[in-house]
Structures are given as structure tokens and as C-alpha cells.
Design an enzyme around this catalytic site. Structure first.
Site, short mmCIF file in Angstrom:
data_model
loop_
_atom_site.label_atom_id
_atom_site.label_comp_id
_atom_site.label_asym_id
_atom_site.label_seq_id
_atom_site.Cartn_x
_atom_site.Cartn_y
_atom_site.Cartn_z
N ASN A 1 -1.59 1.45 5.72
CA ASN A 1 -0.69 0.47 5.10
C ASN A 1 -0.30 -0.50 6.20
O ASN A 1 0.17 -0.07 7.25
CB ASN A 1 0.57 1.19 4.57
CG ASN A 1 1.66 0.22 4.12
OD1 ASN A 1 1.38 -0.94 3.83
ND2 ASN A 1 2.89 0.71 4.06
N GLY A 2 -0.52 -1.80 5.99
CA GLY A 2 -0.14 -2.77 7.01
C GLY A 2 -1.30 -3.67 7.36
O GLY A 2 -2.19 -3.90 6.54
N GLU A 6 8.64 -13.64 -12.63
CA GLU A 6 7.87 -12.55 -12.04
C GLU A 6 7.42 -11.51 -13.05
O GLU A 6 6.41 -10.85 -12.82
CB GLU A 6 8.59 -11.91 -10.84
CG GLU A 6 9.85 -11.18 -11.11
CD GLU A 6 10.48 -10.62 -9.82
OE1 GLU A 6 9.81 -10.50 -8.79
OE2 GLU A 6 11.69 -10.31 -9.87
N LYS A 48 6.63 -3.91 -4.64
CA LYS A 48 8.07 -3.64 -4.55
C LYS A 48 8.58 -3.92 -3.15
O LYS A 48 9.67 -4.46 -2.98
CB LYS A 48 8.34 -2.17 -4.94
CG LYS A 48 9.81 -1.77 -4.89
CD LYS A 48 10.62 -2.55 -5.91
CE LYS A 48 12.11 -2.22 -5.87
NZ LYS A 48 12.89 -3.27 -6.56
N LYS A 102 13.53 -13.72 -12.09
CA LYS A 102 13.26 -12.55 -12.95
C LYS A 102 12.26 -12.93 -14.03
O LYS A 102 11.31 -12.20 -14.28
CB LYS A 102 14.55 -12.06 -13.63
CG LYS A 102 15.55 -11.32 -12.80
CD LYS A 102 15.11 -9.99 -12.26
CE LYS A 102 14.39 -10.15 -10.97
NZ LYS A 102 15.10 -10.02 -9.75
N ARG A 147 5.17 0.62 -6.70
CA ARG A 147 5.24 -0.30 -5.58
C ARG A 147 4.30 -1.48 -5.75
O ARG A 147 4.38 -2.44 -4.98
CB ARG A 147 4.93 0.44 -4.28
CG ARG A 147 5.79 1.67 -4.08
CD ARG A 147 5.55 2.27 -2.74
NE ARG A 147 5.82 1.29 -1.71
CZ ARG A 147 7.02 0.92 -1.30
NH1 ARG A 147 8.08 1.47 -1.84
NH2 ARG A 147 7.17 0.02 -0.38
N CYS A 205 0.83 -1.21 0.00
CA CYS A 205 0.00 0.00 0.00
C CYS A 205 0.86 1.26 0.00
O CYS A 205 1.94 1.29 0.61
CB CYS A 205 -0.90 0.02 1.22
SG CYS A 205 -1.95 -1.43 1.32
N HIS A 219 17.85 -36.01 -10.79
CA HIS A 219 17.05 -36.53 -9.68
C HIS A 219 15.60 -36.06 -9.75
O HIS A 219 14.89 -36.14 -8.76
CB HIS A 219 17.68 -36.13 -8.34
CG HIS A 219 19.07 -36.66 -8.18
ND1 HIS A 219 19.33 -37.99 -7.95
CD2 HIS A 219 20.28 -36.05 -8.28
CE1 HIS A 219 20.64 -38.18 -7.89
NE2 HIS A 219 21.24 -37.01 -8.10
N TRP A 248 -2.79 -2.76 -1.82
CA TRP A 248 -2.37 -4.11 -2.23
C TRP A 248 -3.09 -5.05 -1.29
O TRP A 248 -2.82 -5.08 -0.10
CB TRP A 248 -0.85 -4.23 -2.09
CG TRP A 248 -0.28 -5.49 -2.65
CD1 TRP A 248 0.04 -5.75 -3.96
CD2 TRP A 248 0.10 -6.66 -1.92
NE1 TRP A 248 0.57 -7.00 -4.08
CE2 TRP A 248 0.62 -7.59 -2.85
CE3 TRP A 248 0.04 -7.03 -0.58
CZ2 TRP A 248 1.08 -8.85 -2.48
CZ3 TRP A 248 0.50 -8.29 -0.21
CH2 TRP A 248 1.01 -9.18 -1.15
N GLU A 271 18.21 -16.58 -9.56
CA GLU A 271 17.86 -15.19 -9.81
C GLU A 271 17.28 -15.02 -11.23
O GLU A 271 16.28 -14.32 -11.43
CB GLU A 271 19.09 -14.29 -9.60
CG GLU A 271 18.88 -12.83 -9.86
CD GLU A 271 17.78 -12.17 -9.02
OE1 GLU A 271 17.23 -12.81 -8.11
OE2 GLU A 271 17.45 -11.01 -9.33
O1 M6R Z 1 13.41 -5.17 -0.27
P1 M6R Z 1 13.93 -6.57 -0.17
O2 M6R Z 1 15.27 -6.76 -0.77
O3 M6R Z 1 13.89 -7.10 1.23
O4 M6R Z 1 12.89 -7.43 -1.02
C1 M6R Z 1 12.97 -8.82 -1.06
C2 M6R Z 1 12.09 -9.38 -2.13
O5 M6R Z 1 10.75 -9.03 -1.90
C3 M6R Z 1 12.48 -8.91 -3.54
O6 M6R Z 1 13.81 -9.19 -3.81
C4 M6R Z 1 11.58 -9.58 -4.58
O7 M6R Z 1 11.84 -10.94 -4.64
C5 M6R Z 1 11.77 -8.91 -5.94
N1 M6R Z 1 10.51 -8.80 -6.61
C6 M6R Z 1 12.70 -9.64 -6.83
O8 M6R Z 1 12.80 -9.09 -8.09
#
Ligand code: M6R
Length: 612
Positions: free
Chosen positions: A100-101, A492, A607, A489, A27, A2, A508, A74, A485
Site C-alpha cells: 500500500n503506498g 461524490e 476512504k 456529498k 476503503r 489499498c 459574478h 486502488w 459540503e
Molecule cells: O481522513 P480525512 O478526513 O483526512 O479525509 C479527507 C478527505 O479525503 C475526505 O473528507 C473526503 O473528501 C471524503 N470522501 C468526503 O466525503
């Protein structure tokens, strides 16, 4: 997660609030709303669409409102529906709240206000707050917030305004959701995150947990929630500029940030390495404390955890310290075993990730020293740690983290080197040799980004494979976290299912997934496990899957093993991840764009994940 913005001052604020909400769009959110104090009272609009839709909904009609609040939601409690979008109004329409929260005791709170006769119009936790406030409100919002606050459990930041107090917003926060005040000339903003008002002012004051904040056009006053004298709060100059929140000519924030990596790496190294000398100012541990660390536990989520997995190899390899890297949300719930000689290293781009913060808190409660690697000055993680190491990547806006990953790995490289130096595990000559190579990384990363052949191949791969149903990523040793990673990417931002496996583990199970329509991305840069990786690639090709290899410049031999080869410059094995991940970021990016997707705002993602 949020986003929040509020304004009080002499200007008509509808446009300011909508602009601020647009600045918070990055965000991630699923609905949005606004409340304005018009001449005939509070007027609210909300929608399950984008801010552009809210703008259309509120219309171009002149609004004279000089007090208002806006929100991007969100969804946590309650589905993505108009009725669950913030702000919420009291039944008499005189009070408005947004948050927010999470209120963890929302079931009890909702039951209580319902029993008291309030009509609940949503499924949310937040709505309970506006009804609780209306029970006790008698013309003074600060007092009403003080009375209700002890009833709230969870982690949250909220704003409140009242039709009868035309210049006032009252705010409070508990645990990690942030709030920051922006001080203008005779006007004041308050927001969850700086970009919301950075175009208007850079003079800021950060809201601390469990304070009640009284925001008026002349500024903000802060008091302890439990009572006592007002708190003096320094006005700071925000260190980010609005320019960094703009795309600077790139089609998306994510692409801009991919291209900012050479600078992010260079700035993160900065003065920390010079001619064999390493300086990690802010780490919060003396040299002798660092030298006596006998175990390192790295915690983080998502991309930050992947950086930590790279760090594990580096710290074990160079410093000879037993190192583990774990998912913060799992680690904190499994009764982890460690003692005060363990260094807990948290990694979080935002410094606000709820699970990482909770893991840090647990570590400190059990007596371990906690150091955080973060990109955000003053974030909650910086207050929860004994020491802070900042990546200097600049504001990262794309939901898919890119430049912060390479900056985190760079910083972990410096830390591993420093630990090795203090423990005499590497000679001064070895440290100098690695340091010199590290200093070349920005230039090498720039070469990857400037390579027209690589760009053309990435485009071709995107067109060729964008419509495939599944991608497998394979790597070994330090190349494996890079595969994790790359797979993250791609999934997502393109929504294509992906998996990442250590090459030796493929037989395996995941080998069953391979067929002639499976693209397999193999990180096969030169290393002591290169031959092993080639054997794994052969196993893939024997199943007729398509191999896209990331390899080291000059390694022509790999061409006979792979269908497509993307070359990255040669460096030492330990630094290769920073270069090898860039083609994977670009492949994910180009595939998502080929599919016409919004890479900066992928569905369901936020974000900063400020909820558990
Ligand atoms: O702000 P942070 O580094 O703690 O965030 C961790 C994850 O939420 C963040 O890396 C998330 O996986 C991203 N969307 C990756 O691209």
C-alpha cells in the site's frame, strides 16, 4: 486506498483472507488478489473486480494453505488491469509481495531490475520490490528486506512471503501507510486496517515506521530496520468492535452513519463541556500558550476542510483570532507565512491523509504548534502533532464522510469557545449560554432525523431532481461551507456535477448556469445574512431555476421564496451548520439511491487517501 491482510497459523486461511478483504472493501478499490502457500508452492489469483469475483475465481475447492496474503488495490501506478493487481511474484515464483503506498523512485528501480534480467509483467512500482528481494534472498526474508529497504523511497507498507518459509510473513512500513498486527491463539494476522481481522482478534500491536516485522503463528517480533536489539511492543486491546463495522440493520454504512450523528455529537462533547467549564484534554498547549495564539491556520482535505471553514467563522467570531482554512495539498506548496505564535490546526477523520500529514510536518519544521482533530486513535496524525483532539464518532466506514463532519464541527465549536474564554472575549454568561445550546445539539439533530415531513420531502426531491444535469448550492457566511459540503456529498455519491458558491458571488459567473431545469439548494437558515440570502434566492427564481431551501423551523415567510422548504430546528446562528448539513446529506443519499448507485463504494474514491 489499498488494503492489506496476511495470515499465518494453524487454520486453512483462504476464507479468512477473503473475509478480511471484504471488510476492507469500504476503503475503495478497483482490483483485488490473494496468494496462498499451497503444497506445491505459491498460488496467486487476482482480478479487476470485487472481492466477490475473487472469491468466485479462487473457487470453493479445499485449500490447505495456512500462510497467505490478500490485497485490495486502488490504482496509482499502472491502469486497472489484472496484470497490475497485487500480489506480485518473483520470476521463479518463490517470493510474493504486496504493498500500500508508492515507491517514488520506481522508474529507477524498475529499470534496474529489468537490466538485471527480471521480467516485469506489470506497470506498477510494487513489482520492482519482489525482483529486488529475489536478487538478495537466500532463505531469510528478514535479512532480504533489510538489505533492500534502504533502496526504497516514498511512503509505503508492504508484506512479503516466501515459498521456502512456510510460517513467515515479513512486513515493513515507511511514512504514513499503517500496519497493525492481530495476535490470536497460536495464529497471527497483519493488516493495513483493524476491521480486516477484528472478527478474529482484538489483541493488537501497531507497527512503527522503519521497523522490520517478523510475523509467525506465535506472534510478531519487531526490530529497527537499521539493526539493533529487538523492540518490545505492547499488546493493546482494540477499541473498536466488529459490530460497529456492521450495518446494524441499515441498508448502507452511509445511512447508518448519518443516523449516528446525534450520538457522535453527544460523545464528542462528552465531559468536555460542563456548566460553563471547558476541558480540552490532550490539546498539548498550556492555557497561557492557547491564550497567546495570535493566528490560527486550519488545514485539511475534502470534508475535513469544510469543517475547518466552519471553524474559521467560529474562532474569528468568538475568540477574535485571525483564522484561515486552506486545502492541505495547496498550503504546503505555497511557502505559507506564519510564525511560532501561529496555531496550525489539522483536521483529518482518518489521521492518515498524506497531504494533511505533509502539511503538519511542514508546520512543525517551521516551529508552529500543531494540533490535530482526528477520529482514529493512534493514527499517523496523532504522532505528528503536539496535541490531539479526538472526535468520538466511532469508526466511519462510508466513503462519504457524514458523522465525522458534524463531530469535527462540534469539536471546533468547543475549541473556539475555549479560545474565547481564555482571551476573555466572551463573558462567563455568554459561554454558558452557548454551552447550553451546544448540549442541546444531539437532541436537535435527532429531531431532524426523526422528522417524517422532512423525510417525505427529501424522497420527493430525490425523485424529482435525480436526473437533472447539475445542482448549484448557495449559502452565505457560515452557511457557505455547509453548501460546499452538501455539493461534495452529492457529487461524490451520485456523480451529478455540482458547484457551491457564496450567495453574493453568484452574479459574478455561476448565474449563467441557471435555467428552468436547474435545482438550486439554498441554505437560508435564520441569521444576520438571511435577508441577503433571500435576495440571492430571488435572483435564482427570476431565472426560473428551482429553489430547495433549508430554513429554520417557524420561518414560514420563506415558503413564498422557495419551491421546496426543508425545516431544521432553531438554534443559535453559530450552531446552525450542524443541523443544516443533515438534510443535504439526506438529499445526496436519496438521489444516489434513486439512481441505483453504491453509496458506500463510490467509483474512483477511497476512504483514506494515503497518496499525495
Ligand atoms: O481522513 P480525512 O478526513 O483526512 O479525509 C479527507 C478527505 O479525503 C475526505 O473528507 C473526503 O473528501 C471524503 N470522501 C468526503 O466525503
Amino acid at each position: 486506498m489499498c488494503g492489506i491482510i496476511g495470515y499465518t497459523g494453524p487454520r486453512a486461511c483462504k476464507g479468512l483472507l477473503l473475509d478480511g478483504l471484504e471488510r476492507l472493501e469500504y476503503r475503495g478499490y478497483d482490483s483485488t488478489g490473494i496468494v496462498l502457500l499451497e503444497e506445491d508452492g505459491l498460488v496467486r489469483d487476482r482480478t479487476t473486480g470485487k472481492v466477490a469475483e475473487l472469491r468466485a475465481l479462487v473457487g470453493a475447492n479445499h485449500s490447505s494453505a495456512r500462510l497467505g496474503m490478500g490485497h485490495t488495490r486502488w490504482a496509482t501506478h499502472g491502469g486497472v488491469e489484472d496484470r497490475n493487481a497485487h500480489p506480485f511474484l518473483s520470476n521463479d515464483g518463490r517470493l510474493a509481495v504486496l504493498m500500500n503506498g508508492i515507491f517514488e523512485n520506481y522508474v529507477d528501480l524498475r529499470a534496474e531490475v529489468a537490466a538485471a534480467g527480471h521480467e516485469l509483467s506489470s506497470e506498477t512500482d510494487t513489482e520492482a520490490l519482489v525482483h529486488l528481494l529475489s536478487e538478495v534472498y537466500d532463505g531469510d526474508l528478514v535479512e532480504a528486506v533489510r538489505r533492500v529497504y534502504p533502496r526504497l523511497e516514498g511512503h509505503f507498507a508492504f508484506l512479503v512471503m516466501a515459498a521456502d518459509e512456510p510460517e513467515r510473513i515479513v512486513a515493513a512500513r515507511h511514512a504514513w501507510p499503517p500496519l497493525v498486527v492481530g495476535r490470536g491463539d497460536g495464529e497471527t494476522f497483519i493488516a493495513s486496517f483493524l476491521p480486516a481481522f477484528l472478527e478474529q482478534t482484538r489483541q493488537v500491536q501497531y507497527v512503527v515506521e522503519d521497523e522490520v516485522v517478523d510475523v509467525s503463528p506465535s506472534g510478531a517480533r519487531f526490530w529497527p530496520m537499521a539493526g539493533g536489539p529487538a523492540i518490545e511492543r505492547e499488546i493493546e486491546e482494540a477499541d473498536a468492535s466488529i459490530e460497529v463495522a456492521e450495518k446494524g440493520g441499515y441498508e448502507t454504512f452511509m445511512l447508518k452513519e448519518i443516523y449516528e450523528q446525534p450520538t457522535a455529537i453527544a460523545d464528542t462533547i462528552g465531559e468536555r463541556y460542563r456548566n460553563g467549564a471547558l476541558h480540552l484534554d490532550g490539546i498539548g498547549l498550556s492555557d497561557s500558550e492557547l491564550a497567546s495564539v495570535n493566528r490560527v491556520l486550519i488545514v485539511g482535505c475534502g470534508t475535513a476542510l469544510h469543517a475547518g471553514l466552519v471553524g474559521r467563522y467560529l474562532i474569528e467570531e468568538w475568540a477574535g483570532i485571525a483564522t484561515e482554512a486552506d486545502v492541505a495539498s495547496e498550503w504546503r506548496y505555497r511557502n505559507p507565512v506564519f510564525d511560532p505564535s501561529t496555531l496550525v490546526l489539522a483536521i483529518s477523520q482518518s489521521g492518515e491523509t498524506a497531504d494533511t500529514l505533509a502539511a503538519m510536518q511542514l508546520a512543525r519544521e517551521r516551529g508552529a504548534k500543531v494540533v490535530v482533530i482526528t477520529n482514529v486513535m493512534g493514527s499517523a496524525a496523532t504522532r505528528a502533532a503536539d496535541g490531539v483532539l479526538y472526535t468520538r464518532a466511532g469508526l466511519e466506514i462510508g466513503v462519504a464522510s457524514t458523522k465525522c463532519f458534524t463531530a469535527q464541527v462540534t469539536l471546533l465549536t468547543l475549541l473556539a469557545l475555549r479560545l474565547a474564554q481564555l482571551r476573555w472575549r466572551l463573558s462567563p454568561e455568554q459561554v454558558s449560554a452557548i454551552g447550553s445550546e451546544l448540549a442541546r445539539l444531539p437532541e436537535l439533530a435527532q429531531r431532524v432525523l426523526d422528522d417524517p415531513a422532512l423525510e417525505a420531502k427529501v424522497d420527493m426531491i430525490a425523485r424529482r431532481f435525480a436526473h437533472d444535469r447539475f445542482f448549484l448550492f448557495l449559502g452565505r457566511h457560515i452557511g457557505f461551507p455547509i453548501c460546499l459540503e452538501g455539493a461534495l456529498k452529492l457529487k461524490e455519491i451520485s456523480y451529478i456535477p455540482t458547484d457551491a458558491y457564496p450567495g453574493g458571488e453568484m452574479k459574478h459567473g455561476p448565474i449563467a448556469l441557471l435555467s428552468d431545469d436547474t435545482p438550486v439548494v439554498a441554505v437560508a437558515t435564520d441569521s444576520h445574512v438571511f435577508e441577503k440570502m433571500i435576495s440571492n434566492i430571488q435572483e435564482v427564481r427570476a431565472r426560473k431555476a428551482h429553489v430547495i431551501a433549508i430554513a429554520t423551523e417557524g420561518n414560514d415567510a420563506i415558503a413564498i421564496h422557495a419551491d421546496h422548504v426543508l425545516y431544521v430546528p432553531r438554534t443559535i446562528e453559530e450552531l446552525q451548520p450542524v443541523l443544516a448539513v443533515i438534510p443535504l446529506q439526506l438529499i445526496a443519499y436519496r438521489i444516489a439511491r434513486t439512481l441505483g448507485l453504491d453509496v458506500d463504494r463510490p467509483r474512483n474514491l477511497a476512504k483514506t487517501v494515503t497518496v499525495e
